[in-house]
Design a protein around this motif. Structure first.
Motif, mmCIF file in Angstrom:
data_model
loop_
_atom_site.group_PDB
_atom_site.id
_atom_site.type_symbol
_atom_site.label_atom_id
_atom_site.label_comp_id
_atom_site.label_asym_id
_atom_site.label_seq_id
_atom_site.Cartn_x
_atom_site.Cartn_y
_atom_site.Cartn_z
ATOM 1 N N ALA A 143 23.665 -17.802 -27.625
ATOM 2 C CA ALA A 143 22.189 -17.319 -27.770
ATOM 3 C C ALA A 143 21.440 -18.470 -28.681
ATOM 4 O O ALA A 143 22.212 -19.423 -29.013
ATOM 5 N N ASP A 144 20.235 -18.525 -28.882
ATOM 6 C CA ASP A 144 19.360 -19.337 -29.530
ATOM 7 C C ASP A 144 19.394 -20.672 -29.243
ATOM 8 O O ASP A 144 19.678 -21.539 -29.885
ATOM 9 N N VAL A 162 16.905 -17.122 -24.943
ATOM 10 C CA VAL A 162 17.084 -18.371 -24.679
ATOM 11 C C VAL A 162 15.885 -18.732 -24.371
ATOM 12 O O VAL A 162 14.948 -17.865 -23.479
ATOM 13 N N THR A 163 15.321 -19.897 -24.602
ATOM 14 C CA THR A 163 13.884 -20.537 -24.042
ATOM 15 C C THR A 163 14.013 -21.673 -23.293
ATOM 16 O O THR A 163 14.759 -22.543 -23.361
ATOM 17 N N LEU A 164 13.228 -21.711 -21.819
ATOM 18 C CA LEU A 164 13.274 -22.810 -21.198
ATOM 19 C C LEU A 164 11.906 -23.417 -21.044
ATOM 20 O O LEU A 164 10.885 -22.560 -20.895
ATOM 21 N N GLU A 165 11.788 -24.565 -21.580
ATOM 22 C CA GLU A 165 10.329 -25.148 -21.402
ATOM 23 C C GLU A 165 10.354 -26.619 -20.841
ATOM 24 O O GLU A 165 11.070 -27.426 -21.336
ATOM 25 N N ASN A 166 9.349 -26.769 -20.059
ATOM 26 C CA ASN A 166 9.365 -27.968 -19.227
ATOM 27 C C ASN A 166 10.457 -28.285 -18.548
ATOM 28 O O ASN A 166 11.160 -29.317 -18.642
ATOM 29 N N VAL A 167 11.225 -27.015 -17.873
ATOM 30 C CA VAL A 167 12.519 -27.185 -17.245
ATOM 31 C C VAL A 167 12.359 -27.016 -15.531
ATOM 32 O O VAL A 167 11.569 -26.161 -15.086
ATOM 33 N N THR A 168 12.792 -28.030 -14.831
ATOM 34 C CA THR A 168 12.714 -27.856 -13.371
ATOM 35 C C THR A 168 14.276 -27.442 -12.972
ATOM 36 O O THR A 168 15.321 -28.325 -13.013
ATOM 37 N N VAL A 169 14.555 -26.514 -12.154
ATOM 38 C CA VAL A 169 15.849 -25.953 -11.422
ATOM 39 C C VAL A 169 15.640 -26.102 -10.307
ATOM 40 O O VAL A 169 14.951 -25.495 -9.496
ATOM 41 N N LYS A 170 16.428 -27.276 -9.480
ATOM 42 C CA LYS A 170 16.245 -27.397 -8.017
ATOM 43 C C LYS A 170 17.324 -26.325 -7.402
ATOM 44 O O LYS A 170 17.311 -26.100 -6.008
ATOM 45 N N GLY A 171 18.578 -25.900 -8.168
ATOM 46 C CA GLY A 171 19.487 -24.997 -7.299
ATOM 47 C C GLY A 171 18.797 -23.552 -7.808
ATOM 48 O O GLY A 171 17.767 -23.316 -8.071
ATOM 49 N N ASP A 172 20.003 -22.633 -7.787
ATOM 50 C CA ASP A 172 19.474 -21.305 -8.241
ATOM 51 C C ASP A 172 19.826 -21.217 -9.732
ATOM 52 O O ASP A 172 20.597 -21.886 -10.290
ATOM 53 N N ILE A 199 14.614 -13.863 -22.537
ATOM 54 C CA ILE A 199 14.390 -15.069 -21.650
ATOM 55 C C ILE A 199 13.082 -15.599 -21.615
ATOM 56 O O ILE A 199 12.373 -14.735 -21.031
ATOM 57 N N TYR A 200 12.642 -16.539 -22.261
ATOM 58 C CA TYR A 200 11.097 -17.054 -22.114
ATOM 59 C C TYR A 200 11.251 -18.391 -21.210
ATOM 60 O O TYR A 200 11.898 -19.351 -21.636
ATOM 61 N N ILE A 201 10.307 -18.482 -20.228
ATOM 62 C CA ILE A 201 10.305 -19.468 -19.337
ATOM 63 C C ILE A 201 8.865 -19.762 -19.369
ATOM 64 O O ILE A 201 7.944 -19.390 -18.955
ATOM 65 N N LYS A 202 8.676 -21.466 -20.005
ATOM 66 C CA LYS A 202 7.280 -21.861 -20.217
ATOM 67 C C LYS A 202 7.165 -23.023 -19.612
ATOM 68 O O LYS A 202 7.837 -24.055 -19.620
ATOM 69 N N ASN A 203 6.108 -23.225 -18.662
ATOM 70 C CA ASN A 203 5.597 -24.419 -17.956
ATOM 71 C C ASN A 203 7.047 -25.007 -17.185
ATOM 72 O O ASN A 203 7.094 -26.226 -17.238
ATOM 73 N N SER A 204 7.494 -24.188 -16.446
ATOM 74 C CA SER A 204 8.992 -24.503 -15.754
ATOM 75 C C SER A 204 8.937 -24.330 -14.315
ATOM 76 O O SER A 204 7.822 -23.542 -13.797
ATOM 77 N N ILE A 226 12.503 -10.854 -18.840
ATOM 78 C CA ILE A 226 12.428 -12.226 -18.858
ATOM 79 C C ILE A 226 10.783 -12.483 -18.697
ATOM 80 O O ILE A 226 10.140 -11.944 -17.971
ATOM 81 N N VAL A 227 10.427 -13.446 -19.561
ATOM 82 C CA VAL A 227 8.880 -13.701 -19.598
ATOM 83 C C VAL A 227 8.446 -15.124 -19.054
ATOM 84 O O VAL A 227 9.113 -16.027 -19.355
ATOM 85 N N ALA A 228 7.428 -14.722 -18.126
ATOM 86 C CA ALA A 228 6.986 -16.130 -17.659
ATOM 87 C C ALA A 228 5.854 -16.380 -18.166
ATOM 88 O O ALA A 228 4.594 -15.590 -18.266
ATOM 89 N N GLN A 229 5.538 -17.794 -18.839
ATOM 90 C CA GLN A 229 4.291 -18.219 -19.391
ATOM 91 C C GLN A 229 3.806 -19.620 -18.846
ATOM 92 O O GLN A 229 4.360 -20.496 -18.287
#
Length: 208
Positions: free
Chosen positions: A41-42, A65-75, A86-91, A107-110
């Motif tokens: 975590a964190d 967990v926070t994802l910011e400006n992340v691109t995931v091409k797989g699953d 789970i926070y997903i921002k600009n990803s 899971i939060v989309a921002q």
């Protein structure tokens, strides 16, 4: 940033088991050719491109967990995280599989985040916050093995339900463009469903 890895030294597979911030800078993204696993975590992943899969593993527990400006091409596989997790921002994410054992995960989309299909294989709360030029969680499939409650907070284009006996909660102010139901389910909340396609019964209880 903490734990910045030189993009030229990126490993085939990266396993993160220590809390902190990982990634590149806004002008020099960290490139990961293989899979990335987060098992604690964190953790924040920032300014990163992942060619393989992203696995948010059970070791995250009920943490965040926070994802910011992340691109995931797989699953992306979401196995860990809690009720505020789970926070997903600009990803930009491809397909996401959610399978938390106790079904308690949010899971939060921002921002400008965009997604492929979301496959809910367990209970989950999907929430959209302050989206900009994005459809957010546009298409969601609730897998036949899913159990418990699915909460949808935001505006969703298409939901397909293959699981029997689940509860679909659509709170006030939220909406679903098209709801396709293949098994008997319950729908609660005062949100809006614009179009429903039924091959099974839907029990509607807006007061719960």
């Amino acid at each position: 940033l903490n734990n910045v890895i030189n993009p030229g030294e990126a490993q085939a597979n990266l396993v993160i088991d220590k809390a902190g911030t990982y990634g590149g800078t806004e002008v020099d993204y960290q490139m990961e050719k293989g899979n990335v696993t987060v098992n604690v975590a964190d953790v924040t992943l920032k300014n990163m491109v992942i060619d393989g899969d992203l696995i948010l593993a059970e070791g995250i527990g009920e943490g965040e967990v926070t994802l910011e400006n992340v691109t995931v091409k797989g699953d992306t596989h979401v196995l860990g995280g809690g009720a505020n997790s789970i926070y997903i921002k600009n990803s930009k994410m491809a397909k996401i599989f959610v399978n938390k054992k106790n079904g308690q995960i949010r899971i939060v989309a921002q921002g400008t985040s965009t997604f492929g299909t979301i496959s809910a294989q367990s209970g989950v709360k999907l929430e959209e916050q302050n989206l900009m030029n994005s459809e957010g969680f546009a298409e969601i499939v609730i897998d036949e093995n899913a159990k418990g409650e699915i909460v949808l907070e935001g505006n969703f284009s298409k939901i397909t339900v293959k699981a029997e006996g689940i509860t679909l909660r659509i709170p006030e102010g939220s909406s679903v463009g098209e709801l396709k139901v293949e098994k008997k389910i319950s729908v609660v909340g005062t949100g809006t469903i614009e179009k429903a396609i039924q091959t099974a019964n839907i029990g509607v209880n807006p007061n719960n």
